[in-house]
Design a protein around this motif. Structure first.
Motif, PDB file in Angstrom:
ATOM      1  N   GLN A  37      -8.404  -7.412  -1.028  1.00  0.00           N
ATOM      2  CA  GLN A  37      -7.107  -6.766  -0.767  1.00  0.00           C
ATOM      3  C   GLN A  37      -6.641  -6.024  -2.022  1.00  0.00           C
ATOM      4  N   ASP A  39      -3.949  -3.456  -1.504  1.00  0.00           N
ATOM      5  CA  ASP A  39      -2.716  -2.779  -1.107  1.00  0.00           C
ATOM      6  C   ASP A  39      -1.520  -3.676  -1.421  1.00  0.00           C
ATOM      7  N   ARG A  42       1.629  -3.583   0.940  1.00  0.00           N
ATOM      8  CA  ARG A  42       1.433  -4.325   2.192  1.00  0.00           C
ATOM      9  C   ARG A  42       1.639  -5.823   1.953  1.00  0.00           C
ATOM     10  N   ASN A  45       5.341  -6.709   1.438  1.00  0.00           N
ATOM     11  CA  ASN A  45       6.135  -6.654   2.669  1.00  0.00           C
ATOM     12  C   ASN A  45       6.018  -7.925   3.498  1.00  0.00           C
TER      13      ASN A  45
END
Length: 197
Positions: A37, A39, A42, A45
């Motif tokens: 991962q 991001d 993202r 959030n």
């Protein structure tokens, strides 16, 4: 026709393998998953969804805190390139806490560029100046400290439009147009700053 297509597709595959072979990520931050991962927005959030997932983030270390049994790096993250290096000059995406097991001397990492690999532990409340901030916390399994290096990018020089091919024992000499002749910039060399291992 089908033979030409097979040859062309084989050539394209070979070129792709050669080009992808040039991109290398250091072993200590490669990871076990095909695509860790990366991001951060993202994850910020909805951090609960990504808890425990392998991640790779990098950027500039803005703060270092030595605790019992671990060192916490506060990193202003930046997008990573194909070699997992932070993209110099890119705006910060957000901040993370990267917890490294053991002692890391702050003089070795403060204000340096790093990439960390590890599991997402969740978020933790903290402060950036006077502002409250929720940091994504990474349990670091491996990290890479990058070095700022300057390299001189010399512009291509003009090539003579006429060339002498000297004689060999199989052919006579030849004076004629250079097939590689072209108009190139001969301006000043550019100095570029890059990250290296």
């Amino acid at each position: 026709m089908s033979i030409c297509r097979k040859s062309l597709s084989g050539l394209l595959l070979t070129c792709t393998l050669i080009l992808t072979g040039c991109v290398s990520i250091p072993d200590n931050i490669k990871g076990g998953s095909a695509l860790p991962q990366q991001d951060l927005l993202r994850v910020m959030n909805d951090p609960a969804i990504y808890k425990g997932q392998e991640s790779r983030f990098g950027g500039k270390v803005v703060n270092v805190k030595n605790l019992n049994g671990k060192t916490r790096l506060e990193i202003a993250t930046q997008p990573l390139d194909d070699s997992a290096r932070p993209r110099l000059g890119a705006a910060s995406v957000g901040r993370i806490y990267a917890d490294i097991h053991g002692f890391v001397d702050p003089v070795d990492v403060k204000d340096q560029y790093v990439t960390v690999l590890g599991a997402i532990k969740g978020t933790e409340a903290g402060m950036i100046g006077e502002a409250k901030y929720n940091f994504v916390v990474i349990d670091v399994r491996g990290y890479q400290r990058w070095h700022l290096t300057k390299q001189v990018m010399s512009p291509p020089q003009p090539i003579d439009p006429w060339i002498w091919y000297g004689p060999t024992r199989h052919r006579a000499g030849y004076w004629g147009p250079n097939p590689y002749w072209g108009m190139y910039s001969s301006g000043p060399a550019q100095v570029e700053t890059i990250l290296t291992e």
